[in-house]
Design an enzyme around this catalytic site. Structure first.
Site, PDB file in Angstrom:
ATOM      1  N   SER A 177       0.841  -1.193   0.000  1.00 28.37           N
ATOM      2  CA  SER A 177       0.000   0.000   0.000  1.00 28.37           C
ATOM      3  C   SER A 177       0.881   1.251   0.000  1.00 28.37           C
ATOM      4  O   SER A 177       1.680   1.444  -0.914  1.00 28.37           O
ATOM      5  CB  SER A 177      -0.964  -0.046   1.192  1.00 28.37           C
ATOM      6  OG  SER A 177      -1.985   0.907   1.062  1.00 28.37           O
ATOM      7  N   GLU A 182      -9.364  -5.163  -4.055  1.00 20.85           N
ATOM      8  CA  GLU A 182      -8.606  -4.043  -3.492  1.00 20.85           C
ATOM      9  C   GLU A 182      -9.496  -2.943  -2.908  1.00 20.85           C
ATOM     10  O   GLU A 182      -9.102  -2.255  -1.971  1.00 20.85           O
ATOM     11  CB  GLU A 182      -7.692  -3.442  -4.556  1.00 20.85           C
ATOM     12  CG  GLU A 182      -6.489  -4.295  -4.929  1.00 20.85           C
ATOM     13  CD  GLU A 182      -5.418  -4.321  -3.861  1.00 20.85           C
ATOM     14  OE1 GLU A 182      -5.603  -3.690  -2.806  1.00 20.85           O
ATOM     15  OE2 GLU A 182      -4.388  -4.986  -4.076  1.00 20.85           O
ATOM     16  N   HIS A 239      -7.846  -5.529   0.684  1.00 22.80           N
ATOM     17  CA  HIS A 239      -6.548  -4.851   0.689  1.00 22.80           C
ATOM     18  C   HIS A 239      -5.781  -5.182   1.968  1.00 22.80           C
ATOM     19  O   HIS A 239      -6.289  -5.028   3.071  1.00 22.80           O
ATOM     20  CB  HIS A 239      -6.825  -3.342   0.614  1.00 22.80           C
ATOM     21  CG  HIS A 239      -5.618  -2.475   0.489  1.00 22.80           C
ATOM     22  ND1 HIS A 239      -4.926  -2.307  -0.684  1.00 22.80           N
ATOM     23  CD2 HIS A 239      -5.000  -1.668   1.396  1.00 22.80           C
ATOM     24  CE1 HIS A 239      -3.939  -1.447  -0.506  1.00 22.80           C
ATOM     25  NE2 HIS A 239      -3.956  -1.053   0.754  1.00 22.80           N
TER      26      HIS A 239
END
Length: 611
Positions: free
Chosen positions: A231, A362, A475
């Site tokens: 990320s 995601e 995610h």
């Protein structure tokens, strides 16, 4: 009566014997273990031996690599740690950098696992090293982890980043570091010396320099360093790839679910300054109100309690949004000499080895943080009206026409009102826009410019996952497998997940060793092909054998990476033409009004009499 197994017991000898036993069984034994005493440039360190399922590892936790960035050092670049006297205890994690704590779902494992697990402090620039026990006889590859958290949160001490499993299973050295986040790491008044911005990235760079200077002491190879992150950590990895002073500090890169060209990852100098001055105003700086200079403003901000800055930082965002963060890296002309897109397009990446990838869903994680109609506590079956409103917060910078284009592309026109399909579409909008398509764009550009690239999609939903089923594989939830947590029996993963985690650790370690995730010792297993701009091959990672696919969400990414920028460019031209036309029309209207007034005035005058 004296127990038969203790013939020498006397009250006078009991205490010394007990102390001796405690010394031998406890810290004293480790203090004498040469594996746990190392000397780095700053001084001596005493580590701790930890057990992993396959055997012991040596851990050196909470090693200072910079002077505490407190008081007058707040907002400034880090300074290397000065030497210390004696032996520094490195047996426990140190403080977490001051940050926002997620309280949306108190006590819920899905959010608490990402919250700080140590005391918050601005004195937080520490790193950790895990190494095989005993230390490798020859230099071993090094993996350096950068955590994610939107540049506003994160900590290297989180349980999910426990480096013991990977270090023990694959015989690598693993390093992780804290870096400043939020306003402390990324508040920027570009052009000023007091708050230049990007100091969180400079914290990371200083930790990388520390690795170059010291990792050989732990058995690591400073000439084989792989930087990996997820990320915002992945975006950070990408920014180090694009920043020449960082490039010489590592040799390979892994970007998990993030890229420096993501729409959330950077801001320009104007927006950075706007956010900094707005935060200052919100906390009452400078005391005299507007009109102060940067020096006065920063001096005032340094007097404010850390929690005051955290409490107000979310109020500086320009609009309601999801997957947007208040203080992020700035394109400052220094650390980043240009926008990430421009640097990627202009870069020479020959010889670079990169591993990139995404997870299956995601966008789903972010929807419960502000998209209309979404919650972890229900099925989030949204209406069409909620989907339309969600697009505006999911793509906050979009014009009306661009938002209409997004709706057009993501609507299932055979079932335009179906709540489950709308929920899935909203997840795809946020995930594609912010993660999948920036990663795909980066992979294509790097491959086209000489890099050797490998790409994946992670598709396994953990059996222990606490988020609802509709969120799929959210995610961040590949990390526990990359770090090998399923190997710990007490965490209750399945036997298949333990095997899967071992396979993933081997891929990542192979990449760190050779720049290729494939195992040359086992050529019979399915091979992971490189990603090229033409073939666009990537693999799916789940409990099944490796599956090779082509075109990572190719249609959606053609929309985001090709069509939408052209549409925005065209509408910008139309908007400018409309503005000019309106300005000309206004001038013409004013002229006509003026002409009519003159004519009326003329008409009311006495006319000349006929001769």
């Amino acid at each position: 009566m004296r127990p038969p197994w203790c013939p020498l017991y006397t009250p006078s000898l009991a205490a010394p014997i007990l102390l001796l036993l405690l010394f031998l069984l406890g810290g004293g034994a480790e203090a004498e273990d040469p594996e746990l005493l190392v000397t780095v440039r700053g001084g001596q360190l005493r580590g701790v031996r930890l057990m992993a399922p396959g055997g012991p590892v040596s851990a050196f936790l909470g090693i200072p690599f910079a002077e505490p960035p407190v008081g007058p050092r707040r907002f400034l670049p880090p300074e290397p740690k000065r030497p210390w006297p004696g032996v520094l205890d490195a047996t426990a994690f140190q403080s977490v950098c001051y940050q926002y704590v997620d309280t949306l779902y108190p006590g819920f494992e899905g959010t608490e696992m990402w919250n700080p697990n140590r005391e918050l402090s601005e004195d937080c620039l520490y790193l950790n090293v895990w190494t095989p026990y005993p230390r490798p006889a020859s230099p071993t590859p090094v993996l350096v982890w950068i955590y994610g958290g939107g540049f506003y949160s994160g900590a290297s001490s989180l349980d999910v980043y426990d480096g013991r499993f990977l270090a023990q299973a694959e015989g690598t050295v693993l390093v992780s570091m804290n870096y400043r986040v939020g306003a402390f790491g990324f508040l920027a008044l570009p052009g000023s010396r007091e708050a230049p911005g990007n100091v969180g990235l400079l914290d990371q760079r200083l930790a990388l320099q520390w690795v170059q200077d010291n990792v050989a002491t732990f058995g690591g190879d400073p000439m084989s360093v792989t930087l990996f992150g997820e990320s915002a950590g992945a975006a950070s990895v990408g920014m180090h790839l694009l920043s020449p002073p960082s490039r010489g500090l590592f040799h390979r890169a892994v970007l998990q679910s993030g890229a420096p060209n993501g729409p959330w990852a950077t801001v320009g100098v104007g927006e950075a300054r706007r956010r900094a001055t707005l935060l200052a105003r919100l906390v009452g700086c400078p005391p005299g109100g507007a009109g102060g200079n940067d020096t006065e403003l920063v001096a005032c901000l340094r007097t404010r309690p850390a929690q005051d800055l955290v409490d107000h930082e979310w109020h500086v965002l320009p609009q309601e949004s999801v997957f947007r963060f208040s203080f992020v890296p700035v394109v400052d002309g220094d650390f980043l000499s240009d926008t990430p897109e421009a640097l990627i397009n202009a870069g020479d990446f020959h010889g670079l080895q990169v591993l990139v990838g995404v997870v299956k869903d995601e966008g789903s994680y972010f929807l419960v943080y502000g998209a209309p109609g979404f919650s972890k506590d229900n099925e989030s079956l949204i209406s069409r009206a909620q989907f339309l409103a969600g697009v505006r917060v999911g793509v906050p910078q979009a014009s009306d026409l661009a938002a209409e284009a997004v709706v057009l592309h993501y609507t299932d026109w055979l079932n335009p009102e179906d709540p489950a399909r709308l929920r899935e579409a909203m997840s795809d909008v946020v995930g594609d826009h912010n993660v999948v398509c920036p990663v795909a764009q980066l992979a294509g550009r790097l491959a086209a410019q000489g890099a050797r690239v490998y790409a994946y999609i992670f598709e396994h939903r953990a059996s222990t996952l606490s988020w609802p089923l509709w969120m799929g594989v959210p995610h961040g939830y590949e990390i526990e497998f990359i770090f090998g947590l399923p190997l710990e029996p007490s965490l209750n993963y399945t036997a298949e997940e333990r095997i899967f985690a071992q396979r993933l650790m081997r891929y990542w370690a192979n990449f760190a060793r050779t720049g290729d995730p494939n195992d040359p010792r086992d050529p019979k297993v399915p091979q992971w092909p490189p990603y090229t701009a033409g073939a666009q091959q990537y693999v799916s990672l789940d409990l099944r054998p490796l599956e090779v696919r082509r075109g990572l969400r190719a249609q959606a990414c053609a929309f985001w990476n090709r069509f939408l920028p052209k549409l925005l460019s065209a509408t910008d031209t139309l908007d400018e033409a409309e503005r000019q036309w309106k300005a000309e029309f206004h001038r013409w209207s004013s002229y006509m009004v003026h002409w009519k007034n003159q004519f009326d005035h003329y008409s009311k005058q006495d006319r000349c009499s006929d001769l």
